[in-house]
Structure formats: structure tokens, C-alpha cells
Write a protein that holds these residues in place. Structure first.
Motif, PDB file in Angstrom:
ATOM      1  N   LYS A 110      -9.370 -11.402  -2.118  1.00  0.00           N
ATOM      2  CA  LYS A 110      -8.900 -10.193  -2.795  1.00  0.00           C
ATOM      3  C   LYS A 110      -8.068 -10.534  -4.028  1.00  0.00           C
ATOM      4  O   LYS A 110      -8.190  -9.884  -5.067  1.00  0.00           O
ATOM      5  N   ILE A 134      -9.646  -1.932  -2.656  1.00  0.00           N
ATOM      6  CA  ILE A 134      -9.927  -3.038  -1.747  1.00  0.00           C
ATOM      7  C   ILE A 134      -8.778  -3.258  -0.753  1.00  0.00           C
ATOM      8  O   ILE A 134      -8.767  -4.229  -0.006  1.00  0.00           O
ATOM      9  N   ALA A 136      -5.614  -4.147  -1.290  1.00  0.00           N
ATOM     10  CA  ALA A 136      -4.911  -5.403  -1.550  1.00  0.00           C
ATOM     11  C   ALA A 136      -3.445  -5.281  -1.150  1.00  0.00           C
ATOM     12  O   ALA A 136      -2.849  -4.203  -1.250  1.00  0.00           O
TER      13      ALA A 136
END
Length: 314
Positions: A110, A134, A136
Motif C-alpha cells: 500500500k 485502499i 491505507a
């Protein structure tokens, strides 16, 4: 009688705001403003109650909108059309190679994707848009942002020097800045130091690249198998386009548009001062060498390849 702490606060305020006003003068360019901000922070002369990050974000948005009044619609379309191949190739090339290098260097997937996204499109803005898509972690985001900050700072000094060394035209240099420098602030900072035409070209291309944030965030969410998040196009891009339309279809306000454009160039320098006033040595250390190595490799790749293409084929 004033206490030493109150005197100290007043001294900090005086130095900080005087320097900020000085950065609005034609004497100071973008690299110098960045250094001044970093020096003040290093000596503890930045007032702690000032949120430089929030102020910079808003001021940069207003400044970019103002630059739109100095760009004609026909010019914007022509510039974007001529460089569409270079834009697409650079974006997808950086993302693919970034993924491969992330695996080879054994960097967190990531974090590597965030660095590649920032390099491919528009630095911190791309990282901020992709991060929630995503899911993160804060540490991954901060490390990716630190890498981008470091390379942006270097670009402000290196790019104008290389441009003059190679005797690049205003147009060529503007295209190179838009393709190879991460954040919009550093793009316009380096381009403005080179000339007005370079600034117009660089701003137009960079903001057209920024529109790729939306598909990138969606693709990123699918790639990391996360739920789809609501992706928003930054409002300043929309208002920037509106400013171009106003200046193109209502030329009667030409004198006013020129004043806004010139004022925006000066406020951009102030933005670089504020960015410099928020860069700490801690960010450099926390980034670590592997994420920084990834960022440098991707940056050198896109910088060198785009430069060769611009010089010999564009």
C-alpha cells in the motif's frame, strides 16, 4: 511588565509574518521562499498556533483558480491534446514499474502504491485521494507524503537549472514540469521561475493530469479489493476551468484578469514559503531509505524519459 514567553511569541510573529510578506514581493522566487520557510521552522520561528497545512491547501487552490484567468481555452485544449499520449504513457508506466519495484524492494504494497500514485499524477493530492480507497494506515500515508515532499523540494531547484542548461523553450519546460514534478505547488513554482508561458503550459497540463485521480482511486480500490469509496474531484479544478472559460468568452475584463493572474503568481510563492515552514527533519528520517529509494527511482525514470521525449520528439 511582559513575561519572556509573551515577548518570544511576539518576536516569532514579527519574524514569521514579515518574512511571509517579503515572499509576496517580486524579489523572492519559489526556491528561495521554500528555504526561508524551512529556516524559520528549523530555528523555531514558526508560531505554533498557525496551521500552515490548512492555510497552504486553501491558498494554493485560490492561486490556481487565479492562474486560470491567464489561460485561453484554445491554448488549454491545444496543449492538452498535443501531450495526451505523453500523459497517459507516463501515468501507466509509473504505476506498473512502481508495482514491480515495490515487490523487488519488499516495501509494503500500500505504501508503494501511494508513492507510485503520487509520482504518476499529482503528489499529495493523489495520495490523499487514493489512501481511503485502499484503506491505507496513517503511517503509510505520512511516509508516502514525506517522500513526495522531499523530491518536490529538490525539483524546485534542479528543474529550472537543467532547463536553462539545456536551453529548453518555455513550452518544452512547462510540459516537462507538468509531467515530471509531483505536487501542483512545486510544478507552478518551478515553472513560474522559468517564465509566464512555461507557467501557463505547466498549470494547464498538470491540472488535466489531476483529473486522472478519479479513475486511479477507483482502480486502486478494485486492485486492493476494498469497498468503493466516494471519490470527489477537487473543487479548485472545476473553478480553474470556469476561470479559463470566463477569460476566454468575456475578454472585456482583460486588465482585471491580468491583475488576478499576476497576484496569483505571488501567492504561489507564499504557498512555497508555508510548505517550507512545515517540512521537518523528522519527516526525512521517518520516510526511511527504501520508500525514498522507490520514490527517487520512479522520479528519475519519469523525469529522464519525459525529458528525452520532449527534447527529441515533441
Amino acid at each position: 511588565m511582559q513575561t519572556p514567553s509573551k515577548k518570544n511569541y511576539k518576536f516569532k510573529d514579527l519574524i514569521f509574518f514579515s518574512t511571509a510578506l517579503f515572499c509576496l514581493s517580486p524579489i523572492v522566487n519559489s526556491p528561495v521562499a521554500l528555504i526561508l520557510g524551512f529556516i524559520l521552522l528549523s530555528f523555531g520561528l514558526v508560531p505554533t498556533y498557525i496551521d500552515t497545512g490548512t492555510i497552504t491547501k486553501k491558498l494554493l487552490a485560490y492561486s490556481i483558480i487565479g492562474l486560470g484567468f491567464g489561460i485561453q481555452l484554445e491554448q488549454a485544449i491545444e496543449v492538452s491534446k498535443n501531450a495526451i499520449g505523453l500523459i497517459c504513457t507516463s501515468i501507466f508506466g509509473v504505476l506498473v514499474i512502481g508495482t514491480l519495484l515495490t515487490k523487488w524492494l519488499k516495501i509494503d504494497a500500500k505504501m508503494g502504491h501511494l508513492i507510485a500514485s503520487g509520482t504518476a499524477i499529482c503528489g499529495g493530492s493523489a495520495i490523499a485521494a487514493v489512501a481511503p480507497a485502499i484503506k491505507a494506515k496513517n503511517q503509510q500515508i505520512s511516509h508516502a507524503l514525506a517522500v513526495v515532499f522531499i523530491l518536490n523540494s529538490i525539483a524546485l531547484f534542479v528543474f529550472p537549472y537543467v532547463g536553462h542548461l539545456l536551453e529548453m523553450s518555455q513550452h518544452a519546460f512547462g510540459v516537462w514540469c507538468a509531467i515530471a514534478i509531483h505536487d501542483t505547488s512545486s510544478v507552478v513554482g518551478a515553472a513560474s521561475a522559468y517564465g509566464d508561458e512555461a507557467l501557463r503550459i505547466a498549470t494547464t497540463l498538470k491540472l488535466s493530469r489531476a483529473l486522472w485521480i478519479v479513475p486511479l482511486a477507483l482502480i486502486s480500490a478494485l486492485a486492493f479489493k476494498e469497498r468503493r469509496h466516494k471519490i470527489r474531484i477537487p473543487l479548485f479544478i472545476i473553478f480553474y476551468c470556469l476561470a479559463i472559460l470566463v477569460s476566454s468568452y468575456f475578454p472585456q475584463g482583460g486588465d482585471i484578469y491580468l491583475i488576478i493572474f499576476n497576484l496569483s503568481k505571488h501567492t504561489l510563492v507564499l504557498c512555497l514559503f508555508l510548505i517550507g515552514a512545515s517540512i521537518t527533519l523528522k519527516q526525512f528520517k521517518e520516510a526511511g531509505y527504501k520508500p525514498l529509494l522507490l520514490g527517487v527511482c520512479l522520479w528519475l525514470m519519469v523525469s529522464v524519459c519525459s525529458l528525452i521525449y520532449i527534447l527529441f520528439f515533441l
